[in-house]
Motif scaffolding. Structure first.
Motif, PDB file in Angstrom:
ATOM      1  N   LEU A  43     -90.092 -33.548  29.616  1.00 23.40           N
ATOM      2  CA  LEU A  43     -90.043 -32.076  29.623  1.00 23.40           C
ATOM      3  C   LEU A  43     -88.620 -31.583  29.816  1.00 23.40           C
ATOM      4  N   LEU A  44     -87.903 -32.172  30.742  1.00 26.38           N
ATOM      5  CA  LEU A  44     -86.529 -31.742  31.011  1.00 26.38           C
ATOM      6  C   LEU A  44     -85.614 -32.052  29.830  1.00 26.38           C
ATOM      7  N   ASP A  45     -85.838 -33.171  29.168  1.00 27.81           N
ATOM      8  CA  ASP A  45     -85.062 -33.495  27.968  1.00 27.81           C
ATOM      9  C   ASP A  45     -85.276 -32.454  26.876  1.00 27.81           C
ATOM     10  N   ALA A  46     -86.516 -31.963  26.764  1.00 30.83           N
ATOM     11  CA  ALA A  46     -86.848 -31.012  25.707  1.00 30.83           C
ATOM     12  C   ALA A  46     -86.369 -29.593  26.018  1.00 30.83           C
ATOM     13  N   THR A  47     -86.355 -29.222  27.294  1.00 32.76           N
ATOM     14  CA  THR A  47     -86.045 -27.832  27.668  1.00 32.76           C
ATOM     15  C   THR A  47     -84.630 -27.641  28.202  1.00 32.76           C
TER      16      THR A  47
END
Length: 246
Positions: free
Chosen positions: A223-227
């Protein structure tokens, strides 16, 4: 609460020492305006109950003020003393505060009142407070009105059955007066690594089986990689009540 529920609550409450380093790295501070609302300016002796690694404690000092921390976890007290070596930290709980009667002007409890037994903690807080003294309770809550934070919250609930905390504020009652509430919205700059530490320091994550914890942390990392967020939005939820005349 059943015996099994009480056992699980104790298991989670006693888990933080194992993640004290992650707690220090990942947990946010408290906004100054919230601290000012919770603690009277004239307070000369202030106790931080359930102080953890001192996230709230470090915002409490003021000229002429004595600040004392109370924390049940040895691992957390060790981390606390590294961060705040000049602040006295005592081994104690909300049900057994190691201070004399009527010796405190303000007692604050950050991120911890939901762990106490209010039947014992309320009279114990009243015991150490002076007449007219103030009890302040505060929680930093992730602002789930922000989409990526809502998705983080969903992952935590899917993978770790993140509990809905009963803050137990309504159980203060006598001898405390009316309960006041104030919320403060703010954002705390955080790297992806610090968000991972914040997640890893949650009691319900610490106590997961290794495979389940690895799955959860993997999903959070994705999630953090995507956002790629740069901060964490918070709502700091504050309550205060004053002790009536003895």
């Amino acid at each position: 609460m059943t015996t099994a529920e009480e056992h699980e609550k104790y298991r989670q409450a006693s888990s933080f020492g194992a993640a004290a380093d992650a707690y220090e790295r990942g947990r946010p501070p408290y906004p100054p305006e919230a601290v000012a609302w919770l603690v009277p300016e004239h307070a000369r002796t202030v106790v931080d109950l359930g102080a953890g690694t001192g996230k709230l404690t470090r915002a409490l000092p003021a000229p002429g003020r004595d600040v004392v921390a109370v924390e049940p976890s040895a691992g957390m007290r060790e981390q606390f003393s590294r961060v705040l070596p000049d602040v006295r930290v005592l081994d104690g709980t909300g049900e057994a505060i190691p201070l004399p009667d009527a010796s405190v002007d303000a007692l604050v409890c950050a991120q911890a009142w939901h762990w106490v037994d209010p039947r014992r903690a309320v009279p114990e807080a009243a015991r150490v407070l002076r007449s007219g003294g103030r009890l302040g309770l505060v929680w930093n809550l992730r602002d789930v009105s922000v989409p990526w934070v809502a998705e983080l919250d969903r992952i935590l609930r899917d993978c770790a059955a993140a509990p809905t905390e009963d803050r137990q504020v309504g159980r203060l009652g006598t001898p405390f007066g009316a309960i006041e509430r104030q919320d403060f919205r703010w954002s705390h700059p955080m790297t992806a690594e610090e968000v991972m530490d914040m997640v890893a320091s949650r009691s319900y994550v610490i106590t997961l089986e290794p495979a389940a914890r690895a799955e959860l942390l993997g999903r959070v990392h994705a999630l953090l990689d995507a956002t790629r967020p740069r901060d964490m939005p918070y709502v700091t939820e504050c309550y205060r009540a004053e002790l009536g005349s003895r």
